[in-house]
Motif scaffolding. Structure first.
Motif, PDB file in Angstrom:
ATOM      1  N   ASN A 609       0.852  -1.189   0.000  1.00  0.00           N
ATOM      2  CA  ASN A 609       0.000   0.000   0.000  1.00  0.00           C
ATOM      3  C   ASN A 609       0.893   1.246   0.000  1.00  0.00           C
ATOM      4  N   PHE A 610       1.394   1.612  -1.180  1.00  0.00           N
ATOM      5  CA  PHE A 610       2.280   2.766  -1.250  1.00  0.00           C
ATOM      6  C   PHE A 610       1.552   4.025  -0.780  1.00  0.00           C
ATOM      7  N   THR A 611       0.300   4.169  -1.206  1.00  0.00           N
ATOM      8  CA  THR A 611      -0.610   5.183  -0.687  1.00  0.00           C
ATOM      9  C   THR A 611      -1.988   4.542  -0.652  1.00  0.00           C
ATOM     10  N   ASP A 612      -2.973   5.291  -0.196  1.00  0.00           N
ATOM     11  CA  ASP A 612      -4.332   4.772  -0.230  1.00  0.00           C
ATOM     12  C   ASP A 612      -4.783   4.525  -1.663  1.00  0.00           C
ATOM     13  N   LYS A 613      -4.185   5.237  -2.623  1.00  0.00           N
ATOM     14  CA  LYS A 613      -4.619   5.136  -4.017  1.00  0.00           C
ATOM     15  C   LYS A 613      -3.765   4.188  -4.851  1.00  0.00           C
ATOM     16  N   LEU A 614      -2.508   4.008  -4.481  1.00  0.00           N
ATOM     17  CA  LEU A 614      -1.575   3.235  -5.283  1.00  0.00           C
ATOM     18  C   LEU A 614      -1.204   1.944  -4.562  1.00  0.00           C
ATOM     19  N   LYS A 615      -1.457   0.800  -5.243  1.00  0.00           N
ATOM     20  CA  LYS A 615      -1.223  -0.497  -4.619  1.00  0.00           C
ATOM     21  C   LYS A 615      -0.549  -1.433  -5.614  1.00  0.00           C
ATOM     22  N   LEU A 616       0.385  -2.215  -5.087  1.00  0.00           N
ATOM     23  CA  LEU A 616       1.058  -3.247  -5.867  1.00  0.00           C
ATOM     24  C   LEU A 616       0.786  -4.593  -5.215  1.00  0.00           C
ATOM     25  N   ARG A 617       0.350  -5.555  -6.028  1.00  0.00           N
ATOM     26  CA  ARG A 617       0.092  -6.909  -5.529  1.00  0.00           C
ATOM     27  C   ARG A 617       1.039  -7.888  -6.221  1.00  0.00           C
ATOM     28  N   LEU A 618       1.597  -8.812  -5.430  1.00  0.00           N
ATOM     29  CA  LEU A 618       2.412  -9.900  -5.953  1.00  0.00           C
ATOM     30  C   LEU A 618       1.861 -11.205  -5.398  1.00  0.00           C
ATOM     31  N   ALA A 619       1.847 -12.225  -6.230  1.00  0.00           N
ATOM     32  CA  ALA A 619       1.291 -13.506  -5.800  1.00  0.00           C
ATOM     33  C   ALA A 619       2.042 -14.648  -6.455  1.00  0.00           C
ATOM     34  N   ALA A 620       2.139 -15.758  -5.717  1.00  0.00           N
ATOM     35  CA  ALA A 620       2.701 -16.994  -6.247  1.00  0.00           C
ATOM     36  C   ALA A 620       1.895 -18.151  -5.676  1.00  0.00           C
ATOM     37  N   SER A 621       1.682 -19.173  -6.482  1.00  0.00           N
ATOM     38  CA  SER A 621       0.813 -20.263  -6.019  1.00  0.00           C
ATOM     39  C   SER A 621       0.991 -21.498  -6.877  1.00  0.00           C
ATOM     40  N   LYS A 622       0.488 -22.610  -6.344  1.00  0.00           N
ATOM     41  CA  LYS A 622       0.321 -23.838  -7.104  1.00  0.00           C
ATOM     42  C   LYS A 622      -1.173 -24.125  -7.203  1.00  0.00           C
ATOM     43  N   ALA A 623      -1.587 -24.701  -8.331  1.00  0.00           N
ATOM     44  CA  ALA A 623      -3.000 -25.006  -8.533  1.00  0.00           C
ATOM     45  C   ALA A 623      -3.129 -26.384  -9.166  1.00  0.00           C
ATOM     46  N   VAL A 624      -4.288 -27.000  -8.955  1.00  0.00           N
ATOM     47  CA  VAL A 624      -4.552 -28.313  -9.523  1.00  0.00           C
ATOM     48  C   VAL A 624      -6.017 -28.385  -9.945  1.00  0.00           C
ATOM     49  N   THR A 625      -6.287 -29.109 -10.997  1.00  0.00           N
ATOM     50  CA  THR A 625      -7.661 -29.420 -11.385  1.00  0.00           C
ATOM     51  C   THR A 625      -7.694 -30.834 -11.923  1.00  0.00           C
ATOM     52  N   ARG A 626      -8.793 -31.506 -11.685  1.00  0.00           N
ATOM     53  CA  ARG A 626      -8.937 -32.897 -12.113  1.00  0.00           C
ATOM     54  C   ARG A 626      -9.632 -32.937 -13.471  1.00  0.00           C
ATOM     55  N   PRO A 627      -9.403 -33.971 -14.263  1.00  0.00           N
ATOM     56  CA  PRO A 627     -10.067 -34.063 -15.575  1.00  0.00           C
ATOM     57  C   PRO A 627     -11.586 -34.125 -15.424  1.00  0.00           C
ATOM     58  N   ASN A 628     -12.283 -33.648 -16.445  1.00  0.00           N
ATOM     59  CA  ASN A 628     -13.735 -33.783 -16.456  1.00  0.00           C
ATOM     60  C   ASN A 628     -14.120 -35.252 -16.412  1.00  0.00           C
ATOM     61  N   PHE A 629     -15.277 -35.529 -15.821  1.00  0.00           N
ATOM     62  CA  PHE A 629     -15.736 -36.908 -15.720  1.00  0.00           C
ATOM     63  C   PHE A 629     -15.944 -37.523 -17.107  1.00  0.00           C
ATOM     64  N   SER A 630     -16.458 -36.735 -18.042  1.00  0.00           N
ATOM     65  CA  SER A 630     -16.662 -37.258 -19.392  1.00  0.00           C
ATOM     66  C   SER A 630     -15.334 -37.569 -20.075  1.00  0.00           C
ATOM     67  N   ASP A 631     -14.273 -36.839 -19.729  1.00  0.00           N
ATOM     68  CA  ASP A 631     -12.955 -37.146 -20.285  1.00  0.00           C
ATOM     69  C   ASP A 631     -12.413 -38.461 -19.735  1.00  0.00           C
ATOM     70  N   LEU A 632     -12.760 -38.784 -18.487  1.00  0.00           N
ATOM     71  CA  LEU A 632     -12.321 -40.039 -17.886  1.00  0.00           C
ATOM     72  C   LEU A 632     -13.133 -41.234 -18.361  1.00  0.00           C
ATOM     73  N   SER A 633     -14.299 -40.963 -18.895  1.00  0.00           N
ATOM     74  CA  SER A 633     -15.238 -42.025 -19.260  1.00  0.00           C
ATOM     75  C   SER A 633     -14.650 -42.967 -20.299  1.00  0.00           C
TER      76      SER A 633
END
Length: 867
Positions: A609-633
């Motif tokens: 929060n450099f000022t109330d008006k100016l903000k910098l956000r940084l983010a790092a993460s890992k994510a996962v998603t499973r295949p659709n059920f129809s793709d597994l069919s």
């Protein structure tokens, strides 16, 4: 490995920054309080309270939600009860930076966030889904009038449900305790589609109230929405190109293997019901129960003609482009298959939930239990007639490709045969029981703000049954004249300014007969009424149990230069798949696949929060998603008309991504901001569709199957701006503007041998331009969305996979409303105002058109009231 180092460095930097930078911000830079998602009033410093409503209020609230969020979020807030900025949920989402949508008969369908369709969908923070083989929700199912807002989370935190590589979309409905008094509102609207030439209704209503009683504060809400929409879409599809030696003697050229024209004419209906009870017996305890119901019906009548051109000879004089592509030719004795079919989809979802929120001193707990049940069916009832056209001309030199039977009478019963009847369908069902407990412990007034923790258990099942039925006739049309009629869509592409002569006049079996009177059709052809049967490959069932634990540390406070969160989400998944599959040696055998795996998903979100008006956000993460059920069919579906099919792959692996995000935001007024964001995703186990040639019962088909490839990268840039020009004099002070631009560059291994391609369905460039006017009770909005050329599908060229690309196009919408009184508003809106023609090309070559499609222009008018 580099991203693992980044996580460690970011965490260390955060703590070091906390020690060095945790000094109070100047008093005038204190962040503003979070805005309600239904702001009626906003106080200005040193001034009397002023009323803020309509578009200004929604932009102000959406901006405040983005500004106060602990991660990178974009929000859409309804202007008023029952009034999102766009007609549908998906159309509203296309205005968000980083979001692209596919269109389905003039309406938004699939949503991509930062290049990925693997998006988690929640309703009031609770997982929600459609039972059509996918994991997420078909956003078309939810009437927009039920929503108070939409949040698009682009960087995850440990307390959010996993499953979205692109992001998480949370749909928010209204809550009764948010209202100050008895509120009754409603909307009545008519929609006219100019190709379908039909007028249909939309009706919605809400009633909410709260009471102060001796037992505490109690609130109740009921909201109902019904939409009906008629549509028509004209589509020309040119067959896949391949080498031919029969068109020009002694020369090998490249020519399409056919031509296909079809007109879907449909009726879409949505019904949504929301109900909620809230009870606050004390200031530190709240209890609630809520229910949500959504029903979506799409009845689709289709009439079309498919002409096979492969291997045919042609008259002399075929026109050939310099690259060897045949662009115009008259073929001899071309077989045509005329088809009419009902393609009907029905989705139904019901969710019940209850829970409590309790606070005692520094400890807060929230418990929620839910049950979700969804069903989905697809019905394909079709009838095919046939003929042989002595001289058939196909011309792709015109903007809209044309076809001509050169005087041959396709309305003659003597020239027509009744080929066969084909019925196919799918019945899907999905259920989920979920329970979660979230907690937060306030650590006091120090830099380390609080510890959040929680657990979640979900037990989900998905199952599907498919059936198929085929009756071959071959009789002359003269033997069953009662089931034949001229094509009701013979004015194919006639409303287009680029209209050209096409095959349109031919005999069809009317779709209403195929949908509702199949026994009569069968009887006319001399068949007994035989019910469709399930085959051994028609069934699968997936059971999936997930157990989740998370912990998250929030740091910083309202007067800190640095704040944010760092956390870890752990997910244990158990999965069981049962069904049947084709065996390598031939035949069919049972399959049961059990899998169990663990995922550790760290995330860091830091805001400066450099000022109330100016903000910098940084983010790092890992994510996962499973295949659709129809793709597994393991099921296999064959189309004996177009000689293609599709199947799943039970051995698919989950998709995983390492992600980096950054966002620099400047808020220069309550409704004015400008921001730039960048992101990078490295994804493993991307799923691509791979075509292969396979033979079943002596017939050769092109079968599409999903497979994990090596993965790929997605990187991009987003720029956004919005402002009301309050500084302009008089009426001009009502002007406002929104604009955003997204660049997404993707690269992934492909089913196309030797090629690396962009992600399917992803444009590299998109932008939105929105002009706004709001003053003196008048509210006007003109919105233009544009997306660039994108990789659309794959096809086989002489047995080798090749890409097809859809050309870039723009979509124009506008709205105008007027407040007749403080409680009554009349409105006029338009969608697809330019009635754009969308086009795709094989290999992106002008000489190889693939699809050309035009959809309805829609005009809506109505009245909205609130008491």
């Amino acid at each position: 490995m580099r991203l693992k180092h980044f996580y460690l460095i970011t965490a260390a930097t955060t703590v070091m920054s906390a020690v060095v930078m945790a000094t109070p911000v100047r008093a005038q830079d204190t962040p503003a309080p979070a805005a309600s998602d239904t702001p009626d009033k906003e106080a200005t410093s040193g001034q009397s309270e002023i009323v803020v409503t309509g578009v200004r209020a929604s932009l102000m609230s959406a901006q405040q939600r983005k500004r106060d969020a602990s991660q990178i979020v974009d929000s859409i807030v309804a202007e008023d009860i029952g009034k999102l900025p766009d007609q549908s949920t998906t159309d509203a989402l296309q205005r968000v930076t980083g979001v692209q949508i596919e269109r389905d008969y003039g309406e938004g369908s699939t949503v991509y966030v930062r290049g990925l369709s693997q998006v988690e969908t929640t309703l009031n923070g609770r997982e929600i889904f459609t039972a059509q083989g996918a994991r997420g929700l078909n956003l078309q199912d939810i009437p927009a009038e039920l929503l108070s807002g939409i949040d698009v989370y682009k960087s995850p935190s440990a307390n959010l449900i996993e499953g979205g590589l692109g992001g998480l979309i949370d749909l928010r409905t209204r809550r009764p305790l948010d209202f100050n008094k008895l509120t009754i509102s409603g909307t009545v609207k008519g929609t006219y589609a100019d190709l379908a030439k039909e007028l249909t209704p939309t009706v919605s209503g809400l009633i909410a109230d709260k009471w102060e009683t001796g037992a505490g504060e109690i609130g109740a809400l009921l909201s109902v929405s019904y939409q009906e929409r008629k549509f028509r879409s004209d589509l020309i599809s040119t067959g896949t190109p391949g080498s031919s030696t029969t068109i020009i003697p002694g020369r090998t050229v490249i020519a399409p293997n056919g031509a296909y024209d079809v007109t879907p004419m449909g009726d879409r209906r949505r019904l949504g019901i929301d109900g909620m009870l809230q009870w606050k017996p004390s200031a530190n305890l709240e209890l609630y129960v809520e229910g949500h119901y959504a029903k979506f019906i799409n009845l689709n009548d289709n009439y079309g003609a498919s002409v096979s051109l492969g291997g045919l000879t042609a008259e002399p004089g075929a026109q050939v482009a310099p690259n060897g592509d045949v662009v115009k030719a008259t073929y001899l004795n071309a077989p045509v298959s005329v088809l009419s079919y009902a393609y009907d989809t029905r989705d139904r979802m019901i969710q019940f939930a209850g829970g409590a929120k309790w606070t005692s001193g520094p400890l807060s707990l929230a418990a929620d239990v839910s049950y979700t049940h969804a069903t989905g069916t697809v019905v394909f009832n079709s009838g095919f007639t046939g003929a042989t056209i002595p001289r058939f001309t196909a011309d792709t030199t015109t903007f809209v490709p044309s076809a001509n039977a050169n005087g041959y009478d396709l309305l003659s019963q003597a020239n027509t045969s009744i080929d066969f009847l084909l019925y196919q369908g799918t019945r899907n069902k999905a259920d989920q029981f979920a329970a979660k407990l979230d907690g937060s412990y306030d650590l006091g007034g120090g830099f380390l703000h609080s510890i959040d923790f929680g657990l979640r258990y979900a037990d989900r099942t998905a199952q599907s049954n498919q059936y198929s039925f085929f009756l071959f006739s071959g009789a002359s049309a003269t033997t069953a004249p009662s089931i034949l009629a001229p094509n009701p869509a013979s004015d194919f592409f006639a409303r287009s300014s680029q209209g050209t002569p096409l095959l349109g006049n031919y005999l069809v079996i009317p779709v209403p007969l195929l949908r509702d009177h199949l026994s009569e059709v069968q009887s006319a052809l001399g068949f007994a009424s035989t019910p469709p049967a399930n085959g051994p490959l028609a069934y699968y069932r997936v059971s999936e149990k997930t157990t989740t634990l998370y912990g998250m540390l929030r740091f910083g406070s309202a007067d800190s230069i640095v704040d944010g969160n760092i956390g870890l989400r752990y997910v244990h998944t158990q999965e069981n798949l049962n069904g049947n599959r084709t065996l390598s040696g031939g035949g069919v055998g049972p399959i049961s696949v059990n899998s169990s795996y663990d995922d550790f998903l760290p995330s860091v979100n830091v805001r400066f929060n450099f000022t109330d008006k100016l903000k910098l956000r940084l983010a790092a993460s890992k994510a996962v998603t499973r295949p659709n059920f129809s793709d597994l069919s393991p099921t296999l579906t064959l189309n004996s008309v177009q000689l293609n099919g599709s199947a799943g792959n039970p051995d698919l692996k989950p998709l995983k991504a390492d992600q980096l995000d950054a966002s620099l935001e400047y808020y220069f007024s309550r409704t004015g901001s400008i921001y730039v964001a960048a992101f990078y995703k490295k994804v493993r186990n991307f799923i691509s569709i791979e075509p292969s040639v396979e033979t079943y019962d002596g017939i050769t088909y092109t079968i599409s199957r999903p497979a994990n490839n090596q993965g790929g990268t997605i990187k991009g840039l987003e720029v956004g701006y919005q402002q009301f020009f309050d500084f302009l004099p008089g009426p001009l002070s009502g002007l406002g503007a929104q604009a955003n631009f997204t660049l997404v560059d993707s690269s992934t291994t492909s089913s196309i041998i030797g090629q690396t391609t962009p992600l399917q369905g992803l444009s590299k460039y998109t932008y939105n331009l929105v002009g706004i006017y709001e003053k003196y009770g008048v509210s006007a909005r003109v919105a233009y969305n544009w997306r660039s050329t994108y990789f659309d599908s794959t096809y086989l060229f002489n047995g080798v996979g090749q890409p097809s690309y859809r050309r870039g196009y723009g979509w124009l919408a506008a709205s105008l409303s007027y407040d007749v009184t403080p409680h009554v508003t009349i409105s006029l809106e338009g969608n697809n105002l330019t009635r754009v023609i969308r086009r795709s090309y094989y290999n992106d070559l002008d000489t190889r058109p693939h699809e050309t499609q035009v959809d309805d222009r829609q005009i809506m008018f109505g009245v909205r009231f609130k008491l």
